[in-house]
Design a protein around this motif. Structure first.
Motif, mmCIF file in Angstrom:
data_model
loop_
_atom_site.group_PDB
_atom_site.id
_atom_site.type_symbol
_atom_site.label_atom_id
_atom_site.label_comp_id
_atom_site.label_asym_id
_atom_site.label_seq_id
_atom_site.Cartn_x
_atom_site.Cartn_y
_atom_site.Cartn_z
ATOM 1 N N PRO A 39 0.834 -1.199 0.000
ATOM 2 C CA PRO A 39 0.000 0.000 0.000
ATOM 3 C C PRO A 39 0.868 1.248 0.000
ATOM 4 C CG PRO A 39 0.095 -0.919 2.206
ATOM 5 C CD PRO A 39 0.882 -1.858 1.313
ATOM 6 N N HIS A 40 0.265 2.359 -0.394
ATOM 7 C CA HIS A 40 0.990 3.629 -0.437
ATOM 8 C C HIS A 40 0.000 4.763 -0.216
ATOM 9 C CE1 HIS A 40 -0.591 5.391 -4.146
ATOM 10 N NE2 HIS A 40 -0.743 4.137 -4.538
ATOM 11 N N ASP A 41 0.531 5.923 0.025
ATOM 12 C CA ASP A 41 -0.286 7.139 0.057
ATOM 13 C C ASP A 41 0.458 8.249 -0.665
ATOM 14 O OD1 ASP A 41 1.626 7.458 1.968
ATOM 15 O OD2 ASP A 41 0.272 8.038 3.576
ATOM 16 N N ASN A 42 1.134 7.870 -1.763
ATOM 17 C CA ASN A 42 1.888 8.828 -2.568
ATOM 18 C C ASN A 42 0.962 9.723 -3.364
ATOM 19 O OD1 ASN A 42 3.842 6.014 -3.135
ATOM 20 N ND2 ASN A 42 4.591 7.735 -1.960
ATOM 21 N N ALA A 43 1.445 10.926 -3.650
ATOM 22 C CA ALA A 43 0.730 11.829 -4.546
ATOM 23 C C ALA A 43 0.816 11.274 -5.968
ATOM 24 C CB ALA A 43 1.352 13.218 -4.485
ATOM 25 N N LEU A 44 -0.102 11.692 -6.812
ATOM 26 C CA LEU A 44 -0.089 11.314 -8.227
ATOM 27 C C LEU A 44 0.783 12.328 -8.957
ATOM 28 C CD1 LEU A 44 -0.970 9.718 -10.674
ATOM 29 C CD2 LEU A 44 -3.191 10.825 -10.538
ATOM 30 N N VAL A 45 2.002 11.932 -9.304
ATOM 31 C CA VAL A 45 2.982 12.811 -9.934
ATOM 32 C C VAL A 45 3.308 12.268 -11.316
ATOM 33 C CG1 VAL A 45 5.314 13.784 -9.748
ATOM 34 C CG2 VAL A 45 3.938 13.448 -7.688
ATOM 35 N N VAL A 46 3.182 13.123 -12.338
ATOM 36 C CA VAL A 46 3.388 12.707 -13.723
ATOM 37 C C VAL A 46 4.335 13.675 -14.426
ATOM 38 C CG1 VAL A 46 1.115 11.601 -13.892
ATOM 39 C CG2 VAL A 46 1.369 14.001 -14.546
ATOM 40 N N THR A 47 4.703 13.323 -15.645
ATOM 41 C CA THR A 47 5.457 14.216 -16.521
ATOM 42 C C THR A 47 4.505 14.673 -17.616
ATOM 43 O OG1 THR A 47 7.547 13.098 -16.093
ATOM 44 C CG2 THR A 47 7.403 14.369 -18.130
ATOM 45 N N LEU A 48 4.400 15.982 -17.826
ATOM 46 C CA LEU A 48 3.547 16.537 -18.878
ATOM 47 C C LEU A 48 4.401 17.316 -19.858
ATOM 48 C CD1 LEU A 48 0.430 17.966 -16.993
ATOM 49 C CD2 LEU A 48 0.660 15.791 -18.183
ATOM 50 N N ARG A 49 3.932 17.414 -21.070
ATOM 51 C CA ARG A 49 4.586 18.235 -22.086
ATOM 52 C C ARG A 49 3.939 19.613 -22.026
ATOM 53 N NH1 ARG A 49 8.619 17.527 -25.058
ATOM 54 N NH2 ARG A 49 8.807 18.479 -27.085
ATOM 55 N N TRP A 118 -8.334 21.025 -15.463
ATOM 56 C CA TRP A 118 -7.534 20.304 -16.456
ATOM 57 C C TRP A 118 -8.126 18.916 -16.697
ATOM 58 C CZ3 TRP A 118 -4.379 15.894 -15.739
ATOM 59 C CH2 TRP A 118 -3.541 15.591 -16.819
ATOM 60 N N LEU A 119 -8.455 18.205 -15.618
ATOM 61 C CA LEU A 119 -9.056 16.878 -15.751
ATOM 62 C C LEU A 119 -10.367 16.954 -16.518
ATOM 63 C CD1 LEU A 119 -8.401 15.527 -12.146
ATOM 64 C CD2 LEU A 119 -7.440 14.573 -14.246
ATOM 65 N N HIS A 120 -11.208 17.943 -16.194
ATOM 66 C CA HIS A 120 -12.513 18.073 -16.844
ATOM 67 C C HIS A 120 -12.371 18.450 -18.318
ATOM 68 C CE1 HIS A 120 -14.640 18.840 -12.731
ATOM 69 N NE2 HIS A 120 -14.075 17.649 -12.803
ATOM 70 N N ALA A 121 -11.457 19.373 -18.628
ATOM 71 C CA ALA A 121 -11.250 19.778 -20.024
ATOM 72 C C ALA A 121 -10.765 18.601 -20.859
ATOM 73 C CB ALA A 121 -10.247 20.934 -20.101
ATOM 74 N N LEU A 122 -10.008 17.729 -20.250
ATOM 75 C CA LEU A 122 -9.472 16.565 -20.944
ATOM 76 C C LEU A 122 -10.471 15.413 -20.977
ATOM 77 C CD1 LEU A 122 -6.821 15.646 -22.261
ATOM 78 C CD2 LEU A 122 -6.077 14.865 -20.029
ATOM 79 N N GLY A 123 -11.483 15.475 -20.132
ATOM 80 C CA GLY A 123 -12.425 14.356 -20.013
ATOM 81 C C GLY A 123 -11.774 13.187 -19.302
ATOM 82 N N ALA A 124 -10.844 13.500 -18.389
ATOM 83 C CA ALA A 124 -10.015 12.480 -17.753
ATOM 84 C C ALA A 124 -10.543 12.080 -16.389
ATOM 85 C CB ALA A 124 -8.587 13.001 -17.605
ATOM 86 N N ILE A 125 -10.110 10.903 -15.966
ATOM 87 C CA ILE A 125 -10.322 10.468 -14.588
ATOM 88 C C ILE A 125 -8.959 10.091 -14.027
ATOM 89 C CG2 ILE A 125 -12.702 9.703 -14.920
ATOM 90 C CD1 ILE A 125 -11.650 6.820 -15.041
ATOM 91 N N SER A 126 -8.790 10.305 -12.735
ATOM 92 C CA SER A 126 -7.517 9.972 -12.111
ATOM 93 C C SER A 126 -7.766 9.075 -10.915
ATOM 94 C CB SER A 126 -6.780 11.240 -11.687
ATOM 95 O OG SER A 126 -7.526 11.930 -10.700
ATOM 96 N N SER A 127 -6.751 8.300 -10.587
ATOM 97 C CA SER A 127 -6.826 7.446 -9.409
ATOM 98 C C SER A 127 -5.502 7.529 -8.667
ATOM 99 C CB SER A 127 -7.105 5.996 -9.799
ATOM 100 O OG SER A 127 -6.973 5.147 -8.664
ATOM 101 N N THR A 128 -5.556 8.032 -7.450
ATOM 102 C CA THR A 128 -4.339 8.087 -6.654
ATOM 103 C C THR A 128 -3.951 6.689 -6.178
ATOM 104 O OG1 THR A 128 -5.656 8.623 -4.692
ATOM 105 C CG2 THR A 128 -4.653 10.466 -5.900
#
Length: 175
Positions: A39-49, A118-128
């Motif tokens: 298990p973890h409780d890390n933040a959702l960290v990504v690389t974006l262009r 940003w999530l809404h404009a992209l139509g995205a869903i995220s999961s931590t």
């Protein structure tokens, strides 16, 4: 003409007129956790262009309603005051989402934070839990995969920064 043939022709013409849009279901499963330390409780960290550069240490914060950019990224992109009104944030592929960033002059281990707009404009869903962002791209579902090690590095950097700040703070004496 028989009734059955008329019904068949009506049904056929209805099907030709109707545009059936089939969308893929976006969801997360245990398979999406493969490659993460659980298990973890890390933040959702990504690389974006962003602005033609691969920007690392971007946190996806589904609980926030503003996108934040920190001064190092602002300066690194050679932005000017006029650039603060709107900004394009391209993702993998050719998807471009325009969002407005607020520049916050404060310490952060992240270079930027993208949020619900940003999530809404992209139509995205995220999961931590799964450390992923999924979004529709044409008739496909694309994924942005996390960097769990970068998330942990950001956490350590925050703790170290806090310890330094506390050691530099003036000590109050009891009277």
């Amino acid at each position: 003409m028989s009734v059955a043939r008329l019904l068949a022709e009506d049904l056929n013409s209805e099907l030709k007129r109707a545009r059936v849009e089939i969308r893929q279901m976006m969801s997360f499963s245990d398979e999406d956790k493969i490659g993460t330390i659980q298990p973890h409780d890390n933040a959702l960290v990504v690389t974006l262009r962003i602005g033609g550069y691969d920007v690392k240490r971007v946190m996806v914060d589904q609980g926030s309603d503003v996108e934040i950019m920190y001064p190092d990224l602002y300066r690194g992109l050679s932005l000017k005051l006029k650039d603060l009104t709107a900004y394009d944030s391209p993702l993998a592929g050719s998807e471009v989402v325009e969002v407005e960033f607020i520049v916050v002059d404060a310490y952060s281990p992240y270079t930027a934070i993208v949020a619900r707009p940003w999530l809404h404009a992209l139509g995205a869903i995220s999961s931590t839990l799964h450390l992923k962002v999924k979004y529709p791209f044409g008739d496909q579902i694309e994924k942005l995969v996390r960097s769990q090690s970068r998330a942990r590095q950001c956490l350590v950097a925050t703790i170290l920064h806090q310890l330094v700040a506390e050691s530099l703070a003036p000590v109050e004496e009891d009277s």
